[in-house]
Design an enzyme around this catalytic site. Structure first.
Site: not given
Length: 294
Positions: A86, A122, A149, A151, A262
């Protein structure tokens, strides 16, 4: 169109292009069960488009060549980006949307003529799910949130939560990464692993690490003491949806905390990304209905 042919780029799984158009999800191993092809293919069918989304297993070293092959093939309409690409993909595209540039990561690609453009859906997908979890946008504004996190998904979630919660803390295995994100977004930073001293002061936890994923490290990103320190009013959101109940969510639910995985985020971000790749094919409600039924 030409007859079926193997994809020209260096990918780790066999892919045959046999449709007028196609989409792809690029990641380390999306061929092992990524949900995006299921969602996109349902939307393609609903729209009557002769297209398929293909999972493409791509190493970091092969990513530039794969992107070049996709750009050169006008049948490629766009698609999704999974871990760990990503952030690396940003510099390989012709341009990225402003929100994606601010986050520094893309999870969606779409074609604009001869150019490939990156977007980040996202954050928007996660935000709508988190708002539902805590009781709406106004309720979210009263929360003290912790994002675990940083990322691609974690960066996006943190960027969308910043300014929408009373206080935001970020934590990452790399303290330098967490510090850089905190400076950019104006958040607090917590040491890793996060301890009870931090969780006792927050009432919304978002896990954006791979800990608990079926293909990631086992267990929970919060130990028993840190989880026990969360107030009874806390909510726990996990961007992971494989498995649907992670160790973190199971432990939080056992404490009576509000939880959500999710799956909804995955759906919402896919709806937005599909609309960018195939604009006007279906209205967003129709895309969502087709994907939800998949």
């Amino acid at each position: 169109m030409a007859g079926p042919a193997s994809f020209a780029g260096p990918i780790g799984n066999p892919v045959t292009i046999a449709t007028d158009r196609y989409a792809a999800i690029l990641g380390a191993s999306p061929s092992k069960g990524a949900r995006s092809p299921l969602l996109w293919n349902a939307a393609f069918r609903a729209a009557g488009i002769d297209a398929v989304m293909h999972p493409m297993d791509v190493t970091a070293g092969d990513l530039p060549a794969v992107v070049a092959a996709l750009k050169a093939d006008q049948r490629f309409v766009g698609g999704a980006v999974a871990v760990p690409h990503k952030q690396a993909l940003v510099s390989l595209l012709d341009r990225v949307e402003p929100e994606a540039a601010r986050i520094g990561a893309v999870n969606a690609i779409y074609r604009d003529g001869g150019a490939l453009v990156g977007a980040n859906t996202d954050g928007a997908g996660a935000l709508s799910q988190i708002e539902e979890l805590v009781g709406g946008a106004n309720a979210l504004m009263t929360r003290r949130a912790l994002v675990l996190g940083l990322g691609g998904a974690g960066l996006a979630v943190a960027a969308f939560l910043a300014g929408r919660v009373t206080e935001l803390t970020v934590a990452n295995r790399s303290r330098a990464t967490a510090g850089a994100v905190a400076a950019k977004l104006g958040t607090l930073v917590a040491d890793w692993p996060v301890g009870a001293d931090v969780t006792s002061k927050v009432d919304l936890v978002v896990n954006a690490t791979s800990v608990g994923h079926k293909d990631g490290p086992a267990g929970s990103p919060l130990d028993e003491a840190a989880l026990a320190a969360l107030p009874a009013s806390a909510a726990v959101y996990d961007v992971i949806y494989q498995p649907e109940v992670t160790a973190l969510l199971a432990a939080a639910a056992a404490r009576g905390l509000a939880t959500r995985n999710g799956l909804g985020m995955n759906l919402d971000q896919a709806v937005i990304a599909f609309g960018k790749a195939v604009p006007g094919a279906l209205d967003m409600d129709a895309v969502r209905a087709a994907m939800r039924a998949a």
